[in-house]
Write a protein that holds these residues in place. Sequence first.
Motif, PDB file in Angstrom:
ATOM      1  N   LEU A 185      -2.047   2.953  -3.251  1.00 39.23           N
ATOM      2  CA  LEU A 185      -3.695   2.052  -3.133  1.00 39.23           C
ATOM      3  C   LEU A 185      -4.758   3.347  -2.901  1.00 39.23           C
ATOM      4  O   LEU A 185      -4.613   4.082  -2.053  1.00 39.23           O
ATOM      5  CB  LEU A 185      -3.463   0.531  -2.627  1.00 39.23           C
ATOM      6  N   GLY A 186      -5.030   3.340  -3.845  1.00 40.01           N
ATOM      7  CA  GLY A 186      -6.476   4.348  -3.539  1.00 40.01           C
ATOM      8  C   GLY A 186      -6.193   5.593  -3.575  1.00 40.01           C
ATOM      9  O   GLY A 186      -5.618   6.314  -4.155  1.00 40.01           O
ATOM     10  N   PRO A 187      -6.196   6.742  -2.212  1.00 39.81           N
ATOM     11  CA  PRO A 187      -5.892   7.352  -1.930  1.00 39.81           C
ATOM     12  C   PRO A 187      -4.511   7.827  -1.395  1.00 39.81           C
ATOM     13  O   PRO A 187      -3.708   8.748  -1.365  1.00 39.81           O
ATOM     14  CB  PRO A 187      -6.664   8.088  -0.615  1.00 39.81           C
TER      15      PRO A 187
ATOM     16  N   VAL B  32       0.689  -1.221  -0.061  1.00 39.86           N
ATOM     17  CA  VAL B  32       0.171  -0.017  -0.176  1.00 39.86           C
ATOM     18  C   VAL B  32       1.125   1.612   0.213  1.00 39.86           C
ATOM     19  O   VAL B  32       0.629   1.892  -0.465  1.00 39.86           O
ATOM     20  CB  VAL B  32      -0.831   0.257   1.317  1.00 39.86           C
TER      21      VAL B  32
END
Length: 443
Positions: A186-188, A181
């Motif tokens: 990952l994502g924001p 992550v």
Amino acid sequence: MNDTFMKERPVLPLLLSMALPNVISMLVNSLYNIVDSLFVAQISEDAMTALSLVFPIQNFANAIAIGFGIGINAMIALYLGAGDRQKAETAATHGMLFSLIHGVVITLVSIRIMPGFLHRFTGDEALITAGITYSTIIFLFATVNMASLAFEKIFQAVGRMKVTMVALVFGCVCNILLDPVLIFGLGPVPAMGIAGAALATGIGQLLSLCVYLFVYFRTQLPVRLRRSCLAPDPVLDGRLYAIGVPAILNLALPSLLVTFLNSLLAAFSQSYVVVLGIYYKLQTFLYLPANGIVQGMRPLMGYNYGAKEHGRVRKLYNLTLAMSAVIMALGTAGCLLFSRSLMGLFSSNPQTLDAGQTALRIISLGFVVSAVSTTSSGALEGLGKGVESLVISLFRYILFIMPLAWLLCRAMGPDGVWHAFWITEVLAALVAYPVYRRTVSRR
């Protein structure tokens, strides 16, 4: 709580019950080290090289935490075995205080010296920048790591091995989950690269400390940290450091060795520096499980020695030696059969794979005999004989391997460095066992 089980239960099931949680903990920690390196290797081989160059200073900081913790562990176990609970609690309290002080000092000093340290081994500014980024974040968590490892040794000293296992597993699993992550994003969460690897490690250490604090405040222990125990006690503090400082040096000597070997290997190729760094990552799968058994043995040795149960002390040593040798034999077989595949987990560079395959096969020849020196050194630390333990480590990490590596690499090239490992283990065993026997016979 009753702690007399350490001198009453049969030796074999007692050692297994103390060692198994530690072995599981060490295996999980080994897995974390491997997985962490796998993620970093996906960034680039330069990132792996940066970690290899930072390793000696990072290992030295961990050596201070664990080594002084061994002093805490030994003093608590010895005092409990002798029936002096007040002194045991004083040892725990002073040990935690000094550990926190050590953490602050390590943060300030390590961040300050790291740029100059990295410049000694490379002129590649990208490598230096990556090393500084990683090490700065790691050392900002030094006080957290010191407190966590001090709690680990306190819990181990009173036989609460399952707690230390849970704390370590929580921290390592957290680290493994956070690595992809924070490294790749990952994502924001933005991709942080090598900084993400360092941050994941720090957060994992913080989670382990939180586990210890939760258990400490929610359960009863034979020893507690008490404000009333903070009064100066020069004699006890001297004993803490008399055991802790040699233990720190024992654990720090590999850092000095790696720095020395890096300087030899860098003259041939940067690939050999990477190989050495990968070897020390893989080594954790062998020596950390064996060390888990030694950690289970250490408080039992101290408690029974303090209680004058010398027959049980002998049995504990012999059982630990046999179990460690079995683990190392399995490791030898793995390195001989799967050396290239193991190196391939961390690099796809053909030169690195060829050099690493050769290195693992040669170094592994000394794994089984190394059980003698690691068991003897750990046993002496458990008995409060820190100086004698240090003597073994000085022979193993300085007096034998450094001159051998220097001479052999001139005669055989980089392979000479790898041969120095197994020759050293044989010579160290010839020193370690007589030192242990002579020390325990002087009781």
